[in-house]
Write an enzyme that holds these catalytic residues in place. Structure first.
Site, PDB file in Angstrom:
ATOM      1  N   TYR A  21       0.823  -1.214   0.000  1.00 19.33           N
ATOM      2  CA  TYR A  21       0.000   0.000   0.000  1.00 19.33           C
ATOM      3  C   TYR A  21       0.861   1.268   0.000  1.00 19.33           C
ATOM      4  O   TYR A  21       0.502   2.261   0.623  1.00 19.33           O
ATOM      5  CB  TYR A  21      -0.969  -0.009   1.202  1.00 19.33           C
ATOM      6  CG  TYR A  21      -1.724  -1.297   1.313  1.00 19.33           C
ATOM      7  CD1 TYR A  21      -2.782  -1.570   0.448  1.00 19.33           C
ATOM      8  CD2 TYR A  21      -1.362  -2.268   2.239  1.00 19.33           C
ATOM      9  CE1 TYR A  21      -3.452  -2.786   0.510  1.00 19.33           C
ATOM     10  CE2 TYR A  21      -2.031  -3.484   2.301  1.00 19.33           C
ATOM     11  CZ  TYR A  21      -3.071  -3.726   1.434  1.00 19.33           C
ATOM     12  OH  TYR A  21      -3.726  -4.922   1.489  1.00 19.33           O
ATOM     13  N   LYS A 276      -1.894 -17.439   5.876  1.00 17.60           N
ATOM     14  CA  LYS A 276      -1.146 -16.736   6.924  1.00 17.60           C
ATOM     15  C   LYS A 276      -0.349 -17.692   7.838  1.00 17.60           C
ATOM     16  O   LYS A 276       0.780 -17.991   7.520  1.00 17.60           O
ATOM     17  CB  LYS A 276      -2.084 -15.809   7.690  1.00 17.60           C
ATOM     18  CG  LYS A 276      -2.493 -14.618   6.812  1.00 17.60           C
ATOM     19  CD  LYS A 276      -2.924 -13.398   7.587  1.00 17.60           C
ATOM     20  CE  LYS A 276      -2.819 -12.158   6.749  1.00 17.60           C
ATOM     21  NZ  LYS A 276      -4.064 -11.679   6.152  1.00 17.60           N
TER      22      LYS A 276
HETATM   23  C1  LIG Z   1      -4.474 -11.552   4.761  1.00 16.63           C
HETATM   24  C2  LIG Z   1      -5.822 -11.992   4.395  1.00 16.63           C
HETATM   25  C3  LIG Z   1      -6.145 -12.362   3.077  1.00 16.63           C
HETATM   26  C4  LIG Z   1      -5.159 -12.260   1.940  1.00 16.63           C
HETATM   27  O1  LIG Z   1      -4.078 -13.110   2.089  1.00 16.63           O
HETATM   28  P1  LIG Z   1      -2.707 -12.795   1.281  1.00 16.63           P
HETATM   29  O2  LIG Z   1      -1.836 -13.959   1.607  1.00 16.63           O
HETATM   30  O3  LIG Z   1      -2.216 -11.492   1.808  1.00 16.63           O
HETATM   31  O4  LIG Z   1      -3.064 -12.716  -0.159  1.00 16.63           O
HETATM   32  C5  LIG Z   1      -7.424 -12.793   2.827  1.00 16.63           C
HETATM   33  N1  LIG Z   1      -8.345 -12.879   3.805  1.00 16.63           N
HETATM   34  C6  LIG Z   1      -8.076 -12.558   5.086  1.00 16.63           C
HETATM   35  C7  LIG Z   1      -9.115 -12.703   6.128  1.00 16.63           C
HETATM   36  C8  LIG Z   1      -6.814 -12.089   5.416  1.00 16.63           C
HETATM   37  O5  LIG Z   1      -6.545 -11.732   6.682  1.00 16.63           O
END
Ligand SMILES: *Cc1c(COP(=O)(O)O)cnc(C)c1O
Length: 426
Positions: A21, A276
């Site tokens: 961002y 994540k």
């Molecule tokens: C971080 C996140 C995403 C996106 O994941 P990336 O690995 O950054 O593409 C999607 N949904 C939720 C709830 C998230 O916290």
């Protein structure tokens, strides 16, 4: 290229490297991290170490440089770091899929390994649309969600992110137009449940799926809501022929005090995304799980395959570390650790409630949030936390933390002091 001095590195970073961002060239100087170990980030000037309050955006649940995860990566590196997944398979991916099926809510049987959270949401949406297409209902292609959500930065995920967040204005006319209802209240309110039911019923003919983050809305505003709404969604979706997708990319792997937030409501979604913390923060990998009903539906269609296949699908290195991370989690009393962190955050963040400019303080599982009554001054808040020896990344009106589960009590108290300082000065 010779080793870069810190000033050289920062200058090249500013000129050439895009950050999340961020503008180009960069305007805010990032901190340079040289290495990380346990819950500490070591900065390049050698002197400072910061206790990490962010788990690198929810992912590093076991801390950094963990011997078990390092060994898993090293062992796999010696065998192969990658092979294509088309026509080939391997033990790390198969073991990971089996672990995910076994630990996720009953009924989720099939696993698509994707390379990031956003891609796993794209795949989830594609599964849902293709399911209805296969069943001869191609008109069911919109999504319904509640406001205040975050699902990633690629196109389909962006279309279901909070429409107030700026992205929707920037991309109006380009983004798919989805159906939005009000954000979920923290406590259960029958009138809001009615609103959910009515919206799903009204739009059922054009809806492929409802997609939400269960229990905790993360990057869309760090709000918590009653798990009872998940049951309302499940029942309304079943009643009106709409699929239900839970995005557990932030909430999964114990963060909210349940292995998956869906368990707070004993609900199984039709499709679930994880990411994540999947690899303990080591590498990028995510997964989309679905039920047999969804997989069978797709497989009965005119095009009986799920037409998606990233180059790095099932990456063995990431899969091996993910298996090790999950086994590490399951092999300990993770719930006790999350509860310990919850108690520590409740104590440590209590003083923030009395600060001027603070609107709300809330804690759930290993998540602590201080909401301000104004937009945070990110630079000032970050500086204040760093002065306390803590790494935080506030945004909008929020100073928040989700520490690694291995954070000791003293470090946790320090993180809480960092949050309070950031809330005071941001
Ligand atoms: C971080 C996140 C995403 C996106 O994941 P990336 O690995 O950054 O593409 C999607 N949904 C939720 C709830 C998230 O916290």
């Amino acid at each position: 290229m010779p080793d870069l001095s810190v000033p050289e590195l920062l200058e090249l970073d500013r000129r050439h490297v895009w950050h999340p961002y961020g503008p180009m060239p960069g305007r805010q100087e990032p901190l340079v991290v040289e290495s990380a170990s346990g819950v500490r980030l070591r900065l390049a000037d050698g002197s400072a170490e910061l206790v990490d309050g962010m788990s690198s955006w929810w992912s590093a649940i076991h801390g950094y440089n963990h011997p078990v995860l390092n060994e898993a990566a090293r062992g796999q590196l010696g065998r192969m770091s990658h092979v294509m997944f088309g026509g080939l398979t391997h033990e790390p991916a198969v073991r990971l899929a089996k672990l995910l099926v076994d630990m996720s809510p009953d009924g989720l049987e099939h696993v698509f390994l994707a390379d990031s959270g956003s891609v796993s949401v794209e795949v989830a949406v594609k599964m849902c649309l293709q399911y209805w297409r296969s069943l001869g209902r191609p008109g069911k292609q919109r999504l319904l969600t509640w406001r205040g959500g975050y699902h990633g930065d690629t196109w389909q995920p962006m279309s279901v992110c909070d429409p107030e967040g700026g992205m929707h204005e920037l991309w109006s006319g380009v983004l798919q137009r989805q159906v939005f209802v009000d954000p979920p209240p923290a406590e259960y309110e029958e009138s809001y449940a009615e609103q959910l039911r009515a919206a799903i019923e009204k739009h059922a003919g054009e809806l492929a799926a409802v997609i939400v983050e269960p229990v905790v809305q993360g990057a869309g505003g760090m709000r918590f809501h009653s798990p009872a709404y998940l049951r309302v969604l499940r029942e309304a979706c079943d009643a009106h022929g709409v699929l239900l997708v839970f995005d557990e990319i932030a909430t999964g792997f114990g963060r909210t005090g349940a292995m998956f937030a869906a368990e707070h409501a004993a609900v199984t979604p039709d499709v679930m995304c994880v990411g994540k913390a999947l690899t303990g923060g080591y590498m990028t990998m995510a997964a989309t799980l679905c039920t047999s009903r969804v997989a069978d539906g797709i497989s009965r269609g005119e095009v009986p395959v799920l037409a998606h296949g990233p180059t790095f699908m099932g990456n063995p290195l990431a899969a091996a570390v993910a298996c090790a991370s999950i086994e590490l989690l399951l092999g300990q009393d993770w719930l006790a650790e999350v509860k310990r962190i919850e108690a520590g955050l409740r104590d440590g963040l209590a003083p923030a409630a009395g600060l001027p400019g603070v609107k709300d303080v809330r804690v759930l599982g290993a998540i602590g949030v201080v909401q301000l009554d104004h937009s945070v001054d990110m630079a000032a808040a970050t500086r204040a936390a760093v002065r306390e020896g803590v790494w935080l990344r506030p945004f909008r009106d929020l100073v928040y933390t989700m520490p690694p589960y291995v954070t000791g009590d003293e470090d946790l108290a320090r993180i809480a002091r960092g949050v309070c300082a950031a809330a005071r000065e941001g």
